[in-house]
Design a protein around this motif. Sequence first.
Motif: not given
Length: 186
Positions: A160-186
């Motif tokens: 159960p501990g591994v399953t819960a951690k896997l689910e939490a990590a998958r939710k977190l990992a579903s975020g996007r890797v992003t870069a600045l858009p070519p129109s300018g810098a942040r």
Amino acid sequence: MPPASLLPTVRWSAAVLVLALCGGALPARADESAQVQALLRQGQTAEALLRVERALAQQPTDHRLRFLKGVVLAEQGKSSEAIALFSQLVQERPELPEPYNNLGVVLAQSGQLDKARAAFEMAVRLKPDYATAHENLGDVHAKLAAQSYGRAADLSPGQPGVTAKLEAARKLASGRVTALPPSGAR
């Protein structure tokens, strides 16, 4: 390669910031870069590539134009070419964090998470306040954690501990890797 659910979706990069970091651009060069960036925003990657290649024919060693070509190649899904170009740029201009960040984005998209992590770490080492690179590094760490917890769950099903951690990590990992858009810098 990680499952499709772990692969990042990207927006591309800091061409304007690199223009500023690499020195003042000639008006024609800045205008050409702006036109290429506008074409990218419109999804016209083929025309953007033609324009940047025409400009590079005039100035083949221009780092700014080569960086922008890497962005276009990545947008076109030409990962190996983009990786080669960004790798060359980080060798030639190791003091600039943006090529490291974009190299990391393309590597992450290609499933090369350990190499992507190293590229993002270098970007934040060079520019500690580079928020986008920090976010990208966190996203890669989350994806690596999800892979490790997934392997642990496969090796020891029903924990159960591994399953819960896997689910939490998958939710977190579903975020996007992003870069600045070519129109300018942040």
